[in-house]
Motif scaffolding. Structure first.
Motif, PDB file in Angstrom:
ATOM      1  N   THR A   1       0.667  -1.301  -0.653  1.00  0.00           N
ATOM      2  CA  THR A   1       0.272  -0.348   0.098  1.00  0.00           C
ATOM      3  C   THR A   1       1.066   1.060   0.098  1.00  0.00           C
ATOM      4  OG1 THR A   1      -0.010  -0.238   2.434  1.00  0.00           O
ATOM      5  CG2 THR A   1      -1.636  -0.863   1.443  1.00  0.00           C
ATOM      6  N   ARG A   2       2.369   1.251   0.719  1.00  0.00           N
ATOM      7  CA  ARG A   2       3.301   2.130   0.920  1.00  0.00           C
ATOM      8  C   ARG A   2       3.328   2.885  -0.455  1.00  0.00           C
ATOM      9  NH1 ARG A   2       5.547   6.191   4.236  1.00  0.00           N
ATOM     10  NH2 ARG A   2       7.558   5.707   4.116  1.00  0.00           N
ATOM     11  N   ALA A   3       3.853   1.603  -1.177  1.00  0.00           N
ATOM     12  CA  ALA A   3       4.754   1.626  -2.595  1.00  0.00           C
ATOM     13  C   ALA A   3       3.564   2.279  -3.523  1.00  0.00           C
ATOM     14  CB  ALA A   3       4.907  -0.069  -2.967  1.00  0.00           C
ATOM     15  N   GLN A   4       2.372   1.794  -3.141  1.00  0.00           N
ATOM     16  CA  GLN A   4       1.638   2.227  -4.534  1.00  0.00           C
ATOM     17  C   GLN A   4       0.783   3.796  -4.308  1.00  0.00           C
ATOM     18  OE1 GLN A   4      -1.004  -0.021  -7.108  1.00  0.00           O
ATOM     19  NE2 GLN A   4       1.084  -1.098  -7.031  1.00  0.00           N
ATOM     20  N   SER A   5       1.142   3.965  -2.937  1.00  0.00           N
ATOM     21  CA  SER A   5       0.500   5.597  -2.165  1.00  0.00           C
ATOM     22  C   SER A   5       2.226   6.435  -2.974  1.00  0.00           C
ATOM     23  CB  SER A   5       0.811   5.835  -0.747  1.00  0.00           C
ATOM     24  OG  SER A   5      -0.557   5.062  -0.760  1.00  0.00           O
ATOM     25  N   TYR A   6       3.160   6.230  -2.751  1.00  0.00           N
ATOM     26  CA  TYR A   6       4.183   6.735  -3.199  1.00  0.00           C
ATOM     27  C   TYR A   6       4.502   6.861  -5.069  1.00  0.00           C
ATOM     28  CZ  TYR A   6       8.998   8.447  -4.501  1.00  0.00           C
ATOM     29  OH  TYR A   6      10.472   8.377  -4.454  1.00  0.00           O
ATOM     30  N   SER A   7       4.093   6.010  -5.431  1.00  0.00           N
ATOM     31  CA  SER A   7       3.698   5.845  -7.390  1.00  0.00           C
ATOM     32  C   SER A   7       2.714   6.702  -7.557  1.00  0.00           C
ATOM     33  CB  SER A   7       3.905   4.546  -7.755  1.00  0.00           C
ATOM     34  OG  SER A   7       2.452   3.703  -7.798  1.00  0.00           O
TER      35      SER A   7
END
Length: 385
Positions: free
Chosen positions: A218-224
């Motif tokens: 979820t954090r990686a998706q938010s950053y992208s």
């Protein structure tokens, strides 16, 4: 006590087990629960450290390096006499034929091993689980390789690989450091790009192991999805000492997102996660559920903090996108934990196979090899030319 057991094993001509990786090699004796040594797959040539497997090496140079490296394995690391000793080589299904023939020639002729057995690392890894059916994913240094094993038979026709593993993370670390990091040298602080520092593969490996981790899904998706002017709370930065007068200030963005390269799909839509889903789709319907319930991930890169959790999250996300939702009914996946560190789980399988009474029937005997020079194919038993 362990040293005594190891010495006893060596004196009784126990089989030597060697897992030669592109970056690291595991070596020890059959029947042991862990390798005696895990060492870089390198040798010293005129005082300079060189990798055994380098691109564009001619056959004579490769033979010279392999011979020297095997000599080190026997006499420096295992501290054992090589003559009349059985050998188990744990290898990848795509090991080049010339390397297999070189190893056979070096071990059986030069070092006079009594027999040589080639064991698929994917098959060997399943022995550590006590299961005959599993989907094995090896995430090493150069490649991520996947192959199903059904009832003890490696399904080599379903083998797949992706040139995105530990080495790709090293390149990403270099790129992110150039963009975001700074360096303090002799009390002066400057950008990493301005400092023009060239990091060795060993240093990049150390930075990866000591500093990097895999971000949650979820954090990686938010950053992208962030816009260029948006703010993002980064992980803590780390100071990495490079020599007595140089410190690299590694920001959280480098630590957290260098590993994203493993999960980003390439031009063909492939990533480490899609390797698993594509393998399940290629499997016969009656085996898909068994494979999904028996996934085994091995390899040094898989030991990165957060890797397995992220991989599971990626799978659960991808099975619901149009590419897979109508092709695969499976929505849950189960990962096994082998009774060993992931970087030597395949070696442990080779150790178990090397301790079996059936080893000789799976081996190339020295006498036969001296007669005909034939190295049989490891998964079909057919003779290789």
């Amino acid at each position: 006590m362990t040293s005594f057991i190891d010495s006893l094993a060596a004196s009784e001509k126990t089989a030597v087990v060697i897992d030669i990786g592109h970056a690291y090699t595991k070596c020890g004796f059959a029947g042991n629960s862990s390798p005696r040594h895990i060492v870089p797959t390198t040798i010293s040539i005129r005082g300079e450290t060189k990798r055994v497997f380098e691109d564009n090496l001619d056959l004579a140079s490769l033979r010279e390096r392999l011979t020297e490296f095997i000599r080190l394995v026997y006499y420096k690391y295992n501290i054992a006499n090589c003559r009349e000793r059985r050998v188990v080589i744990v290898e990848s299904v795509i090991t080049p034929t010339r390397i297999r023939h070189l190893l056979a020639d070096i071990l059986l002729k030069q070092f006079e091993a009594s027999s040589l057995a080639f064991v698929s690392l994917h098959l060997g890894a399943t022995y550590t689980l006590g299961r005959s059916t599993a989907l094995v994913l090896d995430v090493g240094y150069v490649e991520a390789q996947i192959m199903p094993v059904a009832e003890g038979v490696p399904l080599a026709v379903q083998f797949d690989s992706l040139s995105c593993a530990g080495q790709a993370i090293h390149r990403q670390i270099e790129s992110l450091l150039t963009q975001h990091a700074s360096v303090t040298h002799q009390g002066r602080k400057k950008s990493f790009a301005e400092a023009n520092i060239k990091l060795s593969e060993d240093t990049l490996e150390d930075i990866k192991v000591r500093c990097c981790f895999v971000s949650p899904f979820t954090r990686a998706q938010s950053y992208s999805k962030l816009s260029s002017d948006a703010t993002f709370k980064e992980a803590a930065s780390i100071e990495y000492t490079l020599g007595p007068e140089t410190i690299i200030h590694i920001p959280g963005i480098v630590r957290e997102f260098a590993c994203e390269v493993l999960f980003e799909q390439d031009i063909d839509g492939k990533s480490v996660a899609t390797l698993i889903l594509d393998a399940l789709i290629q499997a016969s319907l009656d085996l898909r559920r068994q494979f999904a319930d028996n996934i085994l991930v091995i390899g040094g890169t898989a030991m990165l903090p957060g890797f397995l959790h992220r991989l599971n999250a990626e799978l659960k996300y991808l099975v619901n996108i149009p590419t897979y939702v109508n092709k695969l009914a499976i929505r849950e996946f189960h990962f096994h934990s082998p009774p060993a560190q992931l970087n030597y789980a395949a070696w442990l399988g080779g150790s178990m196979i090397g301790a079996l009474d059936t080893l000789e029937s799976q081996s190339i005997l020295r006498e036969k090899y001296l007669e005909n020079g034939i190295v049989p194919d490891w998964f079909t038993g057919e003779q290789a030319a």
